[in-house]
Design a protein around this motif. Structure first.
Motif, PDB file in Angstrom:
ATOM      1  N   TRP A 105       0.856  -1.192   0.000  1.00 34.76           N
ATOM      2  CA  TRP A 105       0.000   0.000   0.000  1.00 34.76           C
ATOM      3  C   TRP A 105       0.893   1.242   0.000  1.00 34.76           C
ATOM      4  CZ3 TRP A 105      -3.788  -1.682   4.507  1.00 34.76           C
ATOM      5  CH2 TRP A 105      -4.491  -2.832   4.097  1.00 34.76           C
ATOM      6  N   GLU A 106       1.477   1.552  -1.134  1.00 39.52           N
ATOM      7  CA  GLU A 106       2.518   2.577  -1.203  1.00 39.52           C
ATOM      8  C   GLU A 106       1.998   3.979  -0.883  1.00 39.52           C
ATOM      9  OE1 GLU A 106       4.626   2.349  -4.864  1.00 39.52           O
ATOM     10  OE2 GLU A 106       5.297   0.280  -4.515  1.00 39.52           O
ATOM     11  N   LYS A 107       0.804   4.296  -1.318  1.00 37.17           N
ATOM     12  CA  LYS A 107       0.257   5.628  -1.070  1.00 37.17           C
ATOM     13  C   LYS A 107       0.100   5.878   0.424  1.00 37.17           C
ATOM     14  CE  LYS A 107      -3.614   8.649  -2.399  1.00 37.17           C
ATOM     15  NZ  LYS A 107      -4.870   8.740  -3.189  1.00 37.17           N
ATOM     16  N   GLU A 108      -0.511   4.950   1.115  1.00 38.97           N
ATOM     17  CA  GLU A 108      -0.742   5.099   2.561  1.00 38.97           C
ATOM     18  C   GLU A 108       0.566   4.991   3.339  1.00 38.97           C
ATOM     19  OE1 GLU A 108      -4.399   3.931   0.466  1.00 38.97           O
ATOM     20  OE2 GLU A 108      -2.401   3.032   0.539  1.00 38.97           O
ATOM     21  N   GLU A 109       1.477   4.169   2.856  1.00 43.08           N
ATOM     22  CA  GLU A 109       2.800   4.058   3.475  1.00 43.08           C
ATOM     23  C   GLU A 109       3.503   5.411   3.461  1.00 43.08           C
ATOM     24  OE1 GLU A 109       7.179   2.584   2.110  1.00 43.08           O
ATOM     25  OE2 GLU A 109       5.475   1.457   1.325  1.00 43.08           O
ATOM     26  N   LYS A 110       3.470   6.086   2.322  1.00 49.13           N
ATOM     27  CA  LYS A 110       4.147   7.384   2.209  1.00 49.13           C
ATOM     28  C   LYS A 110       3.517   8.421   3.137  1.00 49.13           C
ATOM     29  CE  LYS A 110       5.592  10.974  -1.037  1.00 49.13           C
ATOM     30  NZ  LYS A 110       5.222  12.044  -0.107  1.00 49.13           N
ATOM     31  N   ILE A 111       2.193   8.448   3.220  1.00 51.27           N
ATOM     32  CA  ILE A 111       1.512   9.412   4.091  1.00 51.27           C
ATOM     33  C   ILE A 111       1.901   9.171   5.543  1.00 51.27           C
ATOM     34  CG2 ILE A 111      -0.730  10.213   4.937  1.00 51.27           C
ATOM     35  CD1 ILE A 111      -1.870   9.379   2.166  1.00 51.27           C
ATOM     36  N   LEU A 112       1.921   7.907   5.938  1.00 46.50           N
ATOM     37  CA  LEU A 112       2.264   7.596   7.329  1.00 46.50           C
ATOM     38  C   LEU A 112       3.733   7.912   7.603  1.00 46.50           C
ATOM     39  CD1 LEU A 112       1.240   6.561  10.016  1.00 46.50           C
ATOM     40  CD2 LEU A 112       1.793   4.230   9.282  1.00 46.50           C
ATOM     41  N   PHE A 113       4.601   7.627   6.658  1.00 42.87           N
ATOM     42  CA  PHE A 113       6.015   7.952   6.855  1.00 42.87           C
ATOM     43  C   PHE A 113       6.213   9.455   7.006  1.00 42.87           C
ATOM     44  CE2 PHE A 113      10.295   8.986   5.264  1.00 42.87           C
ATOM     45  CZ  PHE A 113      11.041   8.288   6.202  1.00 42.87           C
ATOM     46  N   ASP A 114       5.521  10.231   6.193  1.00 45.88           N
ATOM     47  CA  ASP A 114       5.621  11.692   6.306  1.00 45.88           C
ATOM     48  C   ASP A 114       5.157  12.164   7.685  1.00 45.88           C
ATOM     49  OD1 ASP A 114       6.571  11.830   3.724  1.00 45.88           O
ATOM     50  OD2 ASP A 114       4.663  12.440   2.834  1.00 45.88           O
ATOM     51  N   PHE A 115       4.109  11.542   8.208  1.00 44.40           N
ATOM     52  CA  PHE A 115       3.632  11.871   9.561  1.00 44.40           C
ATOM     53  C   PHE A 115       4.723  11.555  10.584  1.00 44.40           C
ATOM     54  CE2 PHE A 115       1.816  10.526  13.598  1.00 44.40           C
ATOM     55  CZ  PHE A 115       0.917  11.547  13.888  1.00 44.40           C
ATOM     56  N   ILE A 116       5.366  10.404  10.428  1.00 45.49           N
ATOM     57  CA  ILE A 116       6.427   9.996  11.355  1.00 45.49           C
ATOM     58  C   ILE A 116       7.577  10.997  11.337  1.00 45.49           C
ATOM     59  CG2 ILE A 116       8.209   8.238  11.762  1.00 45.49           C
ATOM     60  CD1 ILE A 116       6.130   6.163  10.693  1.00 45.49           C
ATOM     61  N   VAL A 117       8.005  11.383  10.147  1.00 39.70           N
ATOM     62  CA  VAL A 117       9.117  12.331  10.025  1.00 39.70           C
ATOM     63  C   VAL A 117       8.751  13.681  10.646  1.00 39.70           C
ATOM     64  CG1 VAL A 117      10.526  13.648   8.395  1.00 39.70           C
ATOM     65  CG2 VAL A 117      10.078  11.216   7.986  1.00 39.70           C
ATOM     66  N   LYS A 118       7.546  14.139  10.364  1.00 43.58           N
ATOM     67  CA  LYS A 118       7.114  15.451  10.849  1.00 43.58           C
ATOM     68  C   LYS A 118       7.041  15.506  12.367  1.00 43.58           C
ATOM     69  CE  LYS A 118       3.311  18.794  10.502  1.00 43.58           C
ATOM     70  NZ  LYS A 118       2.007  19.089   9.861  1.00 43.58           N
ATOM     71  N   HIS A 119       6.576  14.427  12.979  1.00 46.45           N
ATOM     72  CA  HIS A 119       6.318  14.456  14.419  1.00 46.45           C
ATOM     73  C   HIS A 119       7.318  13.637  15.233  1.00 46.45           C
ATOM     74  CE1 HIS A 119       2.602  16.617  13.835  1.00 46.45           C
ATOM     75  NE2 HIS A 119       2.210  15.737  12.932  1.00 46.45           N
ATOM     76  N   PHE A 120       8.382  13.175  14.605  1.00 41.38           N
ATOM     77  CA  PHE A 120       9.345  12.294  15.254  1.00 41.38           C
ATOM     78  C   PHE A 120       9.916  12.931  16.522  1.00 41.38           C
ATOM     79  CE2 PHE A 120      13.368   9.973  15.692  1.00 41.38           C
ATOM     80  CZ  PHE A 120      12.945   8.671  15.453  1.00 41.38           C
ATOM     81  N   GLY A 121       9.672  12.289  17.651  1.00 38.98           N
ATOM     82  CA  GLY A 121      10.173  12.792  18.928  1.00 38.98           C
ATOM     83  C   GLY A 121       9.366  13.917  19.520  1.00 38.98           C
ATOM     84  N   GLY A 122       8.308  14.312  18.837  1.00 43.13           N
ATOM     85  CA  GLY A 122       7.469  15.399  19.325  1.00 43.13           C
ATOM     86  C   GLY A 122       6.263  14.903  20.095  1.00 43.13           C
ATOM     87  N   ARG A 123       5.347  15.810  20.358  1.00 39.95           N
ATOM     88  CA  ARG A 123       4.171  15.498  21.170  1.00 39.95           C
ATOM     89  C   ARG A 123       3.318  14.391  20.559  1.00 39.95           C
ATOM     90  NH1 ARG A 123       0.835  13.772  23.594  1.00 39.95           N
ATOM     91  NH2 ARG A 123      -0.917  14.648  24.733  1.00 39.95           N
ATOM     92  N   LEU A 124       3.225  14.340  19.231  1.00 47.47           N
ATOM     93  CA  LEU A 124       2.344  13.373  18.582  1.00 47.47           C
ATOM     94  C   LEU A 124       3.010  12.042  18.254  1.00 47.47           C
ATOM     95  CD1 LEU A 124       0.125  15.475  16.151  1.00 47.47           C
ATOM     96  CD2 LEU A 124      -0.066  15.117  18.620  1.00 47.47           C
ATOM     97  N   LEU A 125       4.299  11.923  18.526  1.00 53.45           N
ATOM     98  CA  LEU A 125       4.975  10.640  18.316  1.00 53.45           C
ATOM     99  C   LEU A 125       6.119  10.502  19.310  1.00 53.45           C
ATOM    100  CD1 LEU A 125       4.826   8.096  16.595  1.00 53.45           C
ATOM    101  CD2 LEU A 125       6.553   9.086  15.097  1.00 53.45           C
TER     102      LEU A 125
END
Length: 323
Positions: A127-147
Motif C-alpha cells: 500500500w505505497e500511497k498510505e505508506e508514504k503518508i504515514l512515513f511523512d507523519f512519522i518524520v514530521k512528528h518524530f520525537g514530538g508530542r504526537l509521536l
C-alpha cells in the motif's frame, strides 16, 4: 538457552487468553460506541468530535478480538481483520494531528511501536500511497508530542532502521545506528531519550548483514532473531518486549526481514522448525500486493466527518485512501 517447555506453556496462555475474552463483550463495546459516533456525526457536533478519536480505540479492539478469534482459536488463515487494525492506527494518527493545538495535552491512543508496525505492514501489503503518508507523519512528528519515540522496544528500532535502508530514506539524517543518533540528538535538544536502547542486541548484527547474498548466513541470523524473540515471549506478562498478549508470538520483525529480502531478489529460508515461526499468526498468507479490506462503517463515518469539517485533515490532501 531457550526453555522449550516454558515457551510452550507461555504460548498456551497466549492463545487461551483470547478464549477467555468473550467476543460478545468486545462487540458490545463496539456497538455502544456506534450510537455515540452516529449521534456526533448526525448532529455535526464539532465541539465534541474529539470523542470520535477516542472511540477509534474500540474499533481497533473489536478487530483485534476478531482477528485473534479467527487465527488463534479457529486456526483460519484470515488477514482481513488484522489489516483493519493497521488502518485504525493510521487514522488515530491522522485524527490526533487535528487536535495538536486545540487539545495539546490530549492522551495519545497509539504508541511509537504501533505506528512503526503499521508502517512496515503497509509496506508488506504493497500500500505505497498510505505508506508514504504515514512515513511523512512519522518524520514530521518524530520525537514530538504526537509521536513519543522514547521507546525501549529494540525490535521497533530495528524495524524502522531496516525500513529506512530498504527505502533509501533517513530520519534525523541517519539510516544506520539510528537509535544512537537519536539518543545523541535528543540529549543535545533536552528531549527525553532515556528509554531508547543503547544497543539493539541481535538486531545490530542483522542490520549489518541483512542484505547478505548467502542463504546460510541469513538463515543463521533469523534463527538468532527467533531465539531472542522466543526467550522474551516465554516471559509472557513479565517481559517488556514480546511479553504481551497482543503480538507476543507474532514475529513480524522476522517476517518483514524476509519480505524485504524477497523484494530485492535475495534468498530466504523456505521453512522453519521452531515454534515461533510456525504459529498461526506467523503463517498468515500476505498477498503481494494485499487487497484493501472492506471499510469498517464506523471508521468511514469518522473519516467522512473529519474530511467535511477540517480542510487541514491530512487525508483531504490525498484523495480517497485504502481503496
Amino acid at each position: 538457552m531457550l526453555n522449550q517447555k516454558k515457551l510452550e506453556l507461555a504460548y498456551r496462555r497466549y492463545s487461551k487468553n483470547f478464549e477467555g475474552i468473550k467476543f460478545e463483550d468486545v462487540e458490545k463495546g463496539y456497538l455502544d460506541n456506534q450510537n455515540e459516533i452516529t449521534s456526533i456525526v448526525d448532529l455535526n457536533s464539532v465541539e465534541k468530535d474529539h470523542i470520535l478519536l477516542i472511540d477509534l480505540d474500540s474499533i481497533e479492539s473489536y478487530y483485534l478480538s476478531k482477528w485473534k478469534n479467527d487465527v488463534l482459536i479457529n486456526r483460519e488463515d484470515n488477514i482481513e481483520d488484522f489489516k483493519k487494525i493497521m488502518i485504525v492506527v493510521f487514522y488515530q494518527c491522522m485524527g490526533q494531528d487535528l487536535y495538536k493545538i486545540r487539545y495539546p495535552k490530549m492522551m495519545l491512543e497509539y504508541s511509537f511501536r504501533d505506528v512503526i508496525a503499521s508502517l512496515i505492514h503497509f509496506t508488506m501489503f504493497g500500500w505505497e500511497k498510505e505508506e508514504k503518508i504515514l512515513f511523512d507523519f512519522i518524520v514530521k512528528h518524530f520525537g514530538g508530542r504526537l509521536l513519543d519515540t522514547n521507546d525501549w522496544n529494540k525490535h521497533t528500532w530495528f524495524l524502522l532502521e531496516l525500513y529506512l535502508q530498504y527505502r533509501n530514506k533517513t530520519i534525523a539524517g541517519a539510516n544506520q545506528n539510528l537509535h544512537i543518533t537519536v539518543r545523541e540528538q535528543f540529549n543535545k535538544s533536552n528531549l527525553e531519550y532515556d528509554l531508547i536502547p543503547k544497543d539493539l542486541d541481535i538486531y545490530s548484527e542483522v542490520l549489518e548483514n541483512w542484505a547478505t547474498p548467502q542463504l546460510d548466513e541469513i538463515k543463521t541470523l533469523i534463527e538468532k532473531m527467533s531465539m531472542f524473540h522466543s526467550n522474551l515471549a516465554s516471559e509472557l506478562g513479565e517481559s517488556i518486549e514480546f511479553g504481551d498478549y497482543r503480538y507476543g508470538f507474532y514475529p513480524y520483525e522476522i517476517l518483514f526481514l524476509i519480505h524485504v529480502r524477497k523484494k530485492i531478489g535475495l534468498p530466504v529460508p523456505d521453512h522453519f522448525d521452531d515454534l515461533l515461526m510456525n504459529t498461526p499468526e506467523a503463517k498468515m498468507t500476505i498477498g503481494d500486493p494485499e487487497p484493501y479490506p472492506e471499510w469498517d462503517p464506523l471508521l468511514r463515518l469518522i473519516d467522512n466527518f473529519y474530511r467535511k469539517n477540517y480542510p487541514d485533515y491530512i487525508p483531504n490532501k490525498h484523495g480517497e485512501l485504502f481503496q
